[in-house]
Design an enzyme around this catalytic site. Structure first.
Site, PDB file in Angstrom:
ATOM      1  CG  ASN A  80      -1.956  -1.050   1.224  1.00  0.00           C
ATOM      2  OD1 ASN A  80      -2.434  -1.406   0.156  1.00  0.00           O
ATOM      3  ND2 ASN A  80      -2.307  -1.564   2.389  1.00  0.00           N
ATOM      4  CG  HIS A  81       2.136   3.698  -2.442  1.00  0.00           C
ATOM      5  ND1 HIS A  81       2.993   4.405  -3.251  1.00  0.00           N
ATOM      6  CD2 HIS A  81       2.489   2.393  -2.589  1.00  0.00           C
ATOM      7  CE1 HIS A  81       3.816   3.569  -3.868  1.00  0.00           C
ATOM      8  NE2 HIS A  81       3.515   2.345  -3.481  1.00  0.00           N
ATOM      9  CB  SER A  82       0.375   6.881   3.331  1.00  0.00           C
ATOM     10  OG  SER A  82      -0.462   7.654   4.158  1.00  0.00           O
ATOM     11  CB  THR A  88       0.703   7.979  -4.164  1.00  0.00           C
ATOM     12  OG1 THR A  88       1.273   8.350  -5.424  1.00  0.00           O
ATOM     13  CG2 THR A  88      -0.764   8.356  -4.104  1.00  0.00           C
TER      14      THR A  88
END
Length: 214
Positions: A80-82, A88
């Protein structure tokens, strides 16, 4: 834990998963199988459990008597990316380049939790299960489905993202099976009841009154 790797003589494409998985953060129930006709199924940890890095201390839990088809993938939080960030881009992951604190690496992604798969679950060809998803007992995940949300017990899902197609059984039968928990029975009791299991005979399984009382 299963002592032998291959359930069938001469079949090197199918393995009992808990006989080949070594990572203690991956818990696999007895008799759960994985089939792979592209890669060595013994390499399940490397090829199918992705972005599962020790820094995050997350678990993959899969119950007993599950069937996992070739190419199924489990994508963990480090993929995931925050979404809280304005970008991103994973700046915290490249802390040396940007002069950031190395203890904040995990802030580069959102934490959605463990992946937990129930018992007697069938996961189809090249399906993808995302971080944080819980799949209930007896569920079926269609081929190439992308599972982003929890799946209730004995529910068939498919598509991208995966959506409910239908329940496998009526409500009373599902409740019966969840109460029976046949996968926790002694092996000899399971063996005796295989004809009832194969014939979909929930009412008479093990001559039990559990289903008849519903």
């Amino acid at each position: 834990m299963m002592k032998r790797i291959y359930p069938r003589t001469g079949d090197l494409q199918t393995v009992y998963l808990n006989a080949v998985v070594r990572d203690p953060s991956i818990e696999i129930g007895d008799y759960t199988i994985y089939n792979d006709f592209v890669n060595d199924p013994c390499d399940f940890e490397r090829n199918n459990v992705l972005y599962h890095y020790p820094i995050h201390h997350e678990r993959l839990v899969i119950g007993k008597f599950c069937s996992i088809a070739c190419g199924a993938k489990f994508l963990f939080n480090c993929a995931n990316h925050s979404l809280r960030s304005l970008s991103t881009y994973t700046f915290p992951l490249f802390y040396e380049e940007w002069g950031l604190n190395h203890t904040d690496v995990a802030s580069a992604w959102d934490d959605k939790g463990d992946i937990v798969i129930g018992n007697d679950v069938w996961i189809g060809f090249e399906a993808v299960v995302m971080a944080g998803v819980h799949i209930g007992d007896g569920a079926i995940i269609g081929a190439r489905a992308v599972v982003t949300k929890d799946v209730p017990p004995y529910t068939i899902v498919g598509g991208v993202p995966a959506r409910e197609i239908r329940k496998r059984f009526d409500t009373d039968t599902i409740e019966c099976l969840l109460r029976l928990r046949w996968w926790d029975w002694p092996i000899e009791k399971i063996r005796e009841n295989i004809p009832h299991i194969l014939n979909g005979d929930a009412e008479n399984i093990s001559s039990s009154n559990i289903c008849k009382d519903l």
